[in-house]
Structure formats: C-alpha cells, structure tokens
Design an enzyme around this catalytic site. Sequence first.
Site, short mmCIF file in Angstrom:
data_model
loop_
_atom_site.label_atom_id
_atom_site.label_comp_id
_atom_site.label_asym_id
_atom_site.label_seq_id
_atom_site.Cartn_x
_atom_site.Cartn_y
_atom_site.Cartn_z
N ARG A 46 0.85 -1.20 0.00
CA ARG A 46 0.00 0.00 0.00
C ARG A 46 0.88 1.24 0.00
O ARG A 46 0.60 2.24 -0.67
CB ARG A 46 -0.96 0.00 1.20
CG ARG A 46 -1.71 1.31 1.38
CD ARG A 46 -3.03 1.21 2.15
NE ARG A 46 -3.00 0.30 3.27
CZ ARG A 46 -2.38 0.53 4.44
NH1 ARG A 46 -1.74 1.66 4.65
NH2 ARG A 46 -2.41 -0.38 5.39
N TYR A 98 -16.14 19.12 -13.98
CA TYR A 98 -16.48 17.70 -14.07
C TYR A 98 -17.48 17.35 -12.97
O TYR A 98 -17.26 17.65 -11.78
CB TYR A 98 -15.21 16.87 -13.92
CG TYR A 98 -15.47 15.38 -13.94
CD1 TYR A 98 -15.93 14.75 -15.10
CD2 TYR A 98 -15.30 14.60 -12.80
CE1 TYR A 98 -16.20 13.39 -15.11
CE2 TYR A 98 -15.57 13.24 -12.81
CZ TYR A 98 -16.03 12.64 -13.98
OH TYR A 98 -16.29 11.30 -13.98
N ASP A 170 -7.10 20.42 -12.98
CA ASP A 170 -7.46 19.09 -13.47
C ASP A 170 -7.17 19.10 -14.96
O ASP A 170 -7.89 19.71 -15.74
CB ASP A 170 -8.94 18.81 -13.18
CG ASP A 170 -9.38 17.43 -13.65
OD1 ASP A 170 -8.72 16.85 -14.54
OD2 ASP A 170 -10.40 16.93 -13.14
N LYS A 195 -8.48 8.42 -18.94
CA LYS A 195 -8.81 9.06 -20.21
C LYS A 195 -7.59 9.03 -21.15
O LYS A 195 -7.16 7.97 -21.51
CB LYS A 195 -9.32 10.48 -19.95
CG LYS A 195 -10.31 10.58 -18.76
CD LYS A 195 -11.63 9.88 -19.00
CE LYS A 195 -12.50 9.75 -17.77
NZ LYS A 195 -12.78 10.95 -17.02
#
Length: 383
Positions: A46, A98, A170, A195
């Site tokens: 992790r 978004y 972003d 994306k």
Amino acid sequence: MRFGTKVIHAGIEPDASTGAIMTPIFQTSTYVQEAIGVNKGFEYARTKNPTRSVLEKNLAALENGKFGVCFSSGMAAVDAVMKLMSNGDEVISTNDLYGGSYRTFVKIFERFGMKFHFVPMNGLEQIEAKINKNTKMLWLETPTNPMLNIIDIKAICSLAKAHNIMVCVDNTFASPYLQNPLDLGADIVVHSATKYIGGHSDVIHGAVICKDEEIAEQLYFLQKSTGAVPGPQDCFLVLRGIKTLHLRMERACQNARQIAEFLKGNDKIQRVFYPGFAEHPGHAIAKAQMRDFGGMLSFTLKEDTLQGASKVMENTRLFSLAESLGGVESLIGHPPTMTHGSIPRTDRLAVGMTDSLIRLSVGIEDVKDLIDDLDRAFRNHRA
Ligand SMILES: *Cc1c(COP(=O)(O)O)cnc(C)c1O
C-alpha cells in the site's frame, strides 16, 4: 528529453534483476526484510510498489513536475488533493466542472466543514470577489467539459500567488502532451489517467503531480493512509498506454480539427464548440497555453431538441454512445441527459448547453470514416 522521448524513457530502466525491458508487474503485497529495519526500500505494497513507483516517476516527468502520486481512480486523486485542506478552508472552483468533482466537493467535503464557491473563470473579477482569509485553493479545468471554454491558467496563478493561494488544475481533458499547468504557475496537477493518459479505455486510474516537496510528502502520506492505491497491473497498463500518448494525441487533434470543419459547414448543425476556431472566445489563450486544440468538441443541432440529438446518436456506428473520453476509439455523448443530467435545464441553457448538445471524444481512426459516419447519422440512417 523532449516529450516523445520522455513517454518511452523517463523514469524507466530495464529490470535490475533480469534485464526485462518492460517494467515488471510486481504482484505482491509485502516484501521480505533482511533484518529488523533492513530492507530494499519496500516494506508493504500500500505504501510502495515498484511498478507504481516507475509510473509515478514517468508521470512527474511528463508534467515537468518533480513528484507523481498515483491513485486508484481520477476521483481518488481529486479526493486526496481536497484532503490537503482542513475544516473551515474555502475553495474557489470553476463553475463549468467535471460532475464527479462537483459531487465530491458539495456532497462530501462540505459535510466536513469546507466551503466551495463556483464561479466562471473567464475573467478574474468573479474569483477576486470570493477570495477571503479562508481561501486556500483555486480549482480549475481547461478546456472545460462539455462547453470547451478556455481558462487562462497563467493569469489565475498570478492572482493566486498574490493572495498566497494554491492552484490545482485538473488537466484530464488536455493531457500532459497538450498542456503543462506547472510550467504556467500551478502548484498541483490532477489527472484521470482513465482518459488520454491510459488511452485505451481499459483501466481506471488517477494521478497527482507537483513540484513542491512538502505538498508531495503530504500526498504520499494521504496515499498510504487512505489506501486508494492502484494495483500493479493497472499501473502497467497506464505505463503501456503512455508510450504512444504523443502519437495518439497528435492524431486525435488532427481528426478533431477536420471534424470541426466538417460540422461547421454542415446544414444540420447550429453551433460548434471547438477552441481551434479563430472565432472561439478562448482561441488566443488556448494557442498560447496548449500545444494543439485537443480531441474533444461539442455541437448543437438546428433541430435543437432531445429527439433531434437521439436520432443522431442512435445512427452512428463508429462513434459509440458512452460516457468517458480519451480512448483510441471515438465516442459520442449527450451531456444534458448523461454527465450533466442533474443540472437544472435553465442553468444548462444559461451556459449554452441546449437540449441537442452533443459531445464527441474523437479517436484515432481514419477521419474520412468518422466524417462519413456523422454525415450518415445526420441524415438519420445507418449504413
Ligand atoms: C473522468 C474524469 C475525472 C474522474 O476520473 P475517474 O478516473 O473516472 O475517477 C475527473 N476529472 C475529469 C475532468 C474527468 O474527465
């Protein structure tokens, strides 16, 4: 290194133990330690995974940053950046945002005592009007979704610096190939690597990139503490996608430009939203801060109704009706009912998002086939 070399080489070395030229998928949860406190820099996956570390270095280089921090999705990356804030802090965000980010800000972080202001960011006055002593961050996307508005990153960063406020961009819509906000003064860049960066519609992934070591330390702390980490297989897929990012973006931009021209001259079309047009209000800024104008565009129909839009979307074959963007294949979507369905109609209309608004994520297919596909769909029949 220039961009087209960085995508292949930045942060990437052959595997030290075997010489494997491709970064191995280190599918392990833990690492054997030689003695108490003696290890090879990896204790538990992790906190750190070698496949992930290579991707983090590569992403940092692509954005001209120093540190990359990977997350299990774009939203997990957004969430981590917001957790740099504390109870009582305020964020000013672009209003054309978004939907997933808007939802997280308003429905989650406001419950924990943060305050968000949503304003148009095409000028500075409305931002300045909301700045107060609690303002800690400006949050923006450019080009915006789905109206393709352009925001001047440099101007906003100068304003923020004067008030000692952080700026987070972003950069999902542009990708690091087209635009590097850290070079323009931003403190933090966020990506949904789902994306363009991944580029093949086969993985959900997110990343945060910065230059400042203190911010990076906080982000790595959040990454290991909250645990929204990507698996090594997903990191491998993103690394693999990145190797062709420059070629994919170049083609997507070329295709989008030709499709925008086709739409502009078509008698079924009312308006085309594409920052590559000289008459687009953000064209000059886009030209200054982007390398090209991107693979996204939107348009409205003369038959400006939901039915008009559905007739077109039901009749494309190559453009698939789907959410998301940035893959090799072209997608078509209807923001008024899909991504922006929760926004009241009057608010939508106020920003030009009329009932027939259609958004395209232009892929890298042969553009002649894409244009034929749209042309057929506008005449409402499938080949
Ligand atoms: C998709 C997207 C996100 C969220 O990313 P996920 O990988 O889907 O969690 C955030 N910002 C923008 C601009 C996006 O398009």
